[in-house]
Design a protein around this motif. Structure first.
Motif, mmCIF file in Angstrom:
data_model
loop_
_atom_site.group_PDB
_atom_site.id
_atom_site.type_symbol
_atom_site.label_atom_id
_atom_site.label_comp_id
_atom_site.label_asym_id
_atom_site.label_seq_id
_atom_site.Cartn_x
_atom_site.Cartn_y
_atom_site.Cartn_z
ATOM 1 N N LEU A 94 0.676 -1.149 -0.447
ATOM 2 C CA LEU A 94 -0.096 0.021 0.245
ATOM 3 C C LEU A 94 0.832 1.145 0.486
ATOM 4 C CD1 LEU A 94 -2.290 -1.014 2.696
ATOM 5 C CD2 LEU A 94 -2.717 -1.330 0.103
ATOM 6 N N SER A 95 2.369 1.126 -0.863
ATOM 7 C CA SER A 95 2.712 2.177 -0.321
ATOM 8 C C SER A 95 2.636 3.723 -1.096
ATOM 9 C CB SER A 95 4.397 2.291 -0.949
ATOM 10 O OG SER A 95 4.439 1.281 -2.085
ATOM 11 N N ASP A 96 2.063 3.165 -1.860
ATOM 12 C CA ASP A 96 1.559 3.947 -2.576
ATOM 13 C C ASP A 96 0.573 5.114 -2.049
ATOM 14 O OD1 ASP A 96 -1.103 3.202 -2.664
ATOM 15 O OD2 ASP A 96 -0.827 2.666 -5.375
ATOM 16 N N ARG A 97 0.286 5.088 -1.359
ATOM 17 C CA ARG A 97 -0.447 5.768 -0.729
ATOM 18 C C ARG A 97 0.364 7.465 0.104
ATOM 19 N NH1 ARG A 97 -4.171 1.996 3.949
ATOM 20 N NH2 ARG A 97 -5.906 1.696 2.158
ATOM 21 N N LEU A 98 1.412 7.182 -0.699
ATOM 22 C CA LEU A 98 2.071 8.138 0.014
ATOM 23 C C LEU A 98 1.970 8.886 -1.048
ATOM 24 C CD1 LEU A 98 3.811 9.696 2.351
ATOM 25 C CD2 LEU A 98 5.820 8.574 1.099
ATOM 26 N N ARG A 99 1.357 10.219 -0.853
ATOM 27 C CA ARG A 99 1.266 11.212 -1.989
ATOM 28 C C ARG A 99 0.952 12.184 -1.861
ATOM 29 N NH1 ARG A 99 -1.670 8.832 -6.982
ATOM 30 N NH2 ARG A 99 -1.731 6.586 -5.805
ATOM 31 N N ASP A 100 1.144 13.802 -2.249
ATOM 32 C CA ASP A 100 0.592 14.802 -1.874
ATOM 33 C C ASP A 100 0.686 15.421 -0.621
ATOM 34 O OD1 ASP A 100 -0.720 15.085 -5.792
ATOM 35 O OD2 ASP A 100 -2.324 14.177 -3.728
ATOM 36 N N VAL A 101 1.623 14.884 0.041
ATOM 37 C CA VAL A 101 2.847 15.234 0.986
ATOM 38 C C VAL A 101 3.515 16.573 1.164
ATOM 39 C CG1 VAL A 101 4.019 14.543 2.733
ATOM 40 C CG2 VAL A 101 2.538 12.857 1.476
ATOM 41 N N THR A 102 2.925 17.532 2.175
ATOM 42 C CA THR A 102 3.391 18.756 1.758
ATOM 43 C C THR A 102 4.166 18.649 3.695
ATOM 44 O OG1 THR A 102 1.583 19.855 0.596
ATOM 45 C CG2 THR A 102 2.874 21.828 2.261
ATOM 46 N N VAL A 103 5.320 19.288 3.600
ATOM 47 C CA VAL A 103 6.148 19.291 4.849
ATOM 48 C C VAL A 103 6.300 20.393 4.898
ATOM 49 C CG1 VAL A 103 8.551 19.034 6.170
ATOM 50 C CG2 VAL A 103 7.614 17.778 4.393
ATOM 51 N N THR A 104 6.117 21.026 6.204
ATOM 52 C CA THR A 104 5.621 22.890 6.896
ATOM 53 C C THR A 104 6.706 22.572 7.662
ATOM 54 O OG1 THR A 104 3.733 22.430 8.001
ATOM 55 C CG2 THR A 104 3.885 23.794 5.281
ATOM 56 N N VAL A 105 7.513 23.866 8.466
ATOM 57 C CA VAL A 105 7.780 24.516 9.630
ATOM 58 C C VAL A 105 7.194 25.719 10.217
ATOM 59 C CG1 VAL A 105 10.164 25.052 10.495
ATOM 60 C CG2 VAL A 105 10.047 23.494 8.289
ATOM 61 N N GLY A 106 7.350 25.645 11.919
ATOM 62 C CA GLY A 106 7.120 26.561 12.136
ATOM 63 C C GLY A 106 7.139 26.428 13.721
ATOM 64 N N LEU A 107 7.778 27.880 14.302
ATOM 65 C CA LEU A 107 7.970 27.972 15.653
ATOM 66 C C LEU A 107 7.290 27.990 17.019
ATOM 67 C CD1 LEU A 107 9.338 31.448 14.921
ATOM 68 C CD2 LEU A 107 10.683 30.299 15.745
ATOM 69 N N THR A 108 5.946 27.763 16.648
ATOM 70 C CA THR A 108 3.983 27.588 17.493
ATOM 71 C C THR A 108 4.140 25.865 17.185
ATOM 72 O OG1 THR A 108 3.122 28.873 16.885
ATOM 73 C CG2 THR A 108 4.619 29.308 18.392
ATOM 74 N N GLU A 109 3.097 25.012 17.621
ATOM 75 C CA GLU A 109 2.173 24.431 17.325
ATOM 76 C C GLU A 109 1.023 24.868 16.401
ATOM 77 O OE1 GLU A 109 0.948 22.260 20.840
ATOM 78 O OE2 GLU A 109 2.139 21.642 20.985
ATOM 79 N N SER A 110 0.710 25.952 16.758
ATOM 80 C CA SER A 110 -0.204 26.512 16.128
ATOM 81 C C SER A 110 -0.052 27.371 14.513
ATOM 82 C CB SER A 110 -1.173 27.304 16.816
ATOM 83 O OG SER A 110 -0.114 28.398 17.178
ATOM 84 N N ASP A 111 1.477 27.104 14.430
ATOM 85 C CA ASP A 111 1.954 27.775 13.246
ATOM 86 C C ASP A 111 2.552 27.177 12.407
ATOM 87 O OD1 ASP A 111 1.496 30.092 10.847
ATOM 88 O OD2 ASP A 111 2.872 31.493 12.094
ATOM 89 N N VAL A 112 2.532 26.353 12.171
ATOM 90 C CA VAL A 112 3.582 25.759 11.332
ATOM 91 C C VAL A 112 3.312 25.609 10.149
ATOM 92 C CG1 VAL A 112 4.606 23.243 11.504
ATOM 93 C CG2 VAL A 112 3.534 23.609 13.195
ATOM 94 N N ASN A 113 3.564 26.641 8.989
ATOM 95 C CA ASN A 113 2.940 26.957 7.710
ATOM 96 C C ASN A 113 4.138 27.329 7.123
ATOM 97 O OD1 ASN A 113 -0.081 26.464 8.627
ATOM 98 N ND2 ASN A 113 -0.102 27.920 9.669
ATOM 99 N N THR A 114 5.135 27.712 7.559
ATOM 100 C CA THR A 114 6.539 27.929 6.521
ATOM 101 C C THR A 114 6.609 26.480 5.747
ATOM 102 O OG1 THR A 114 7.310 29.411 7.688
ATOM 103 C CG2 THR A 114 8.520 29.091 6.304
ATOM 104 N N PRO A 115 6.404 27.149 4.456
ATOM 105 C CA PRO A 115 6.661 25.823 3.522
ATOM 106 C C PRO A 115 7.918 24.730 3.133
ATOM 107 C CG PRO A 115 5.601 27.346 2.063
ATOM 108 C CD PRO A 115 6.058 27.836 3.642
#
Length: 268
Positions: A94-115
């Motif tokens: 079922l490895s093909d389920r890994l798709r359209d993955v976005t990685v983001t970074v942030g300084l707080t739990e509520s704002d992890v939106n920097t691409p």
């Protein structure tokens, strides 16, 4: 009084950026299928049979699944690696389920939106997906998300260097453990590094002292402090009046001052 106006300390500090800074750190995810919890992505187990090796899996009907790790300190994030699930003991892939993955970074739990990056997929069995951030991003939290069901991660590696700002050199902390006591460092690849302090008024500079790093869990790198130039100036753009040079290390974990003294008129 040991003070200076616009002093610059020119020196190299290198940090090991090859270590996985996510290993063993606290992790969370949007939902959890059975007991396949978020911690399994940072437990160091690099095998990829989901049922046997306990990868993370989000819950059924979670159409916006995410996973997040708390690095417990601010780092300059350079790269994130995702180890995808493999073929399981029942020969199911079922490895093909890994798709359209976005990685983001942030300084707080509520704002992890920097691409940081994106993986279109689809993934393949036991694939190590490498996502390099286009620039070093400052952050404490790293988040992996997608917009389709089932986010499964067998291991997540995060690479970067501690983000220790200039203020740590004047915070009053005399501890010399680079990692625990928050010393400053410049970014890897900076071929003309410097540090500067603004004393907010003009002083007659008599001496500058530098507390070098001590022995930490990574070893003893104190001998990297060498060929240090100290200069003084009246403005930010002209801090070029020589104060002194420190050529090489004499004592570890000690105040270095004898080789960076400049005598002014009236001094003996």
């Amino acid at each position: 009084m040991v003070l200076s106006l616009s002093c610059k300390f020119y020196f190299w500090i290198f940090v090991d950026s090859s270590a996985n800074i996510a290993l063993g750190k606290p992790a969370a995810q949007s939902t959890t299928f059975l007991d396949y919890n978020a911690a399994y992505a940072v437990d160091g187990n690099r095998r990829t049979d989901v049922g046997v090796d306990k990868c993370t899996v989000t819950g059924d009907r979670d159409t916006s699944p995410w996973w997040r790790v708390d690095l417990q300190a601010v780092y300059s994030i350079t790269s994130v690696r995702i180890l995808n699930r493999g073929i399981d003991q029942y020969n199911t892939d079922l490895s093909d389920r890994l798709r359209d993955v976005t990685v983001t970074v942030g300084l707080t739990e509520s704002d992890v939106n920097t691409p940081c990056g994106f993986f279109a997929g689809p993934g393949t069995a036991s694939q190590l997906v490498v996502i390099d951030c286009p620039t070093s991003i400052q952050g404490r939290f790293v988040k992996i998300s997608k917009t389709t069901e089932f986010l499964t991660l067998c291991e997540v590696d995060v690479f970067g260097v501690p983000s220790y700002g200039a203020e740590y050199a004047v915070d009053g902390n005399r501890g010399a453990d680079f990692y625990q006591d928050k010393c400053i460092h410049t970014d890897p690849g900076d071929t003309n590094p410097w540090w500067r302090v603004d004393q907010l008024t003009v002083y007659s500079i008599k001496s500058v002292r530098i507390l070098n790093r001590g022995i930490d869990h990574g070893g003893d790198f104190s001998n990297r402090l060498r060929d240090v130039t100290v200069t003084v100036g009246l403005t930010e753009s002209d801090g070029n009046t020589p104060c002194g040079v420190f050529a090489d290390l004499v004592l570890r974990h000690n105040w270095l001052s004898s080789t960076v003294r400049r005598h002014h008129r009236g001094d003996s």
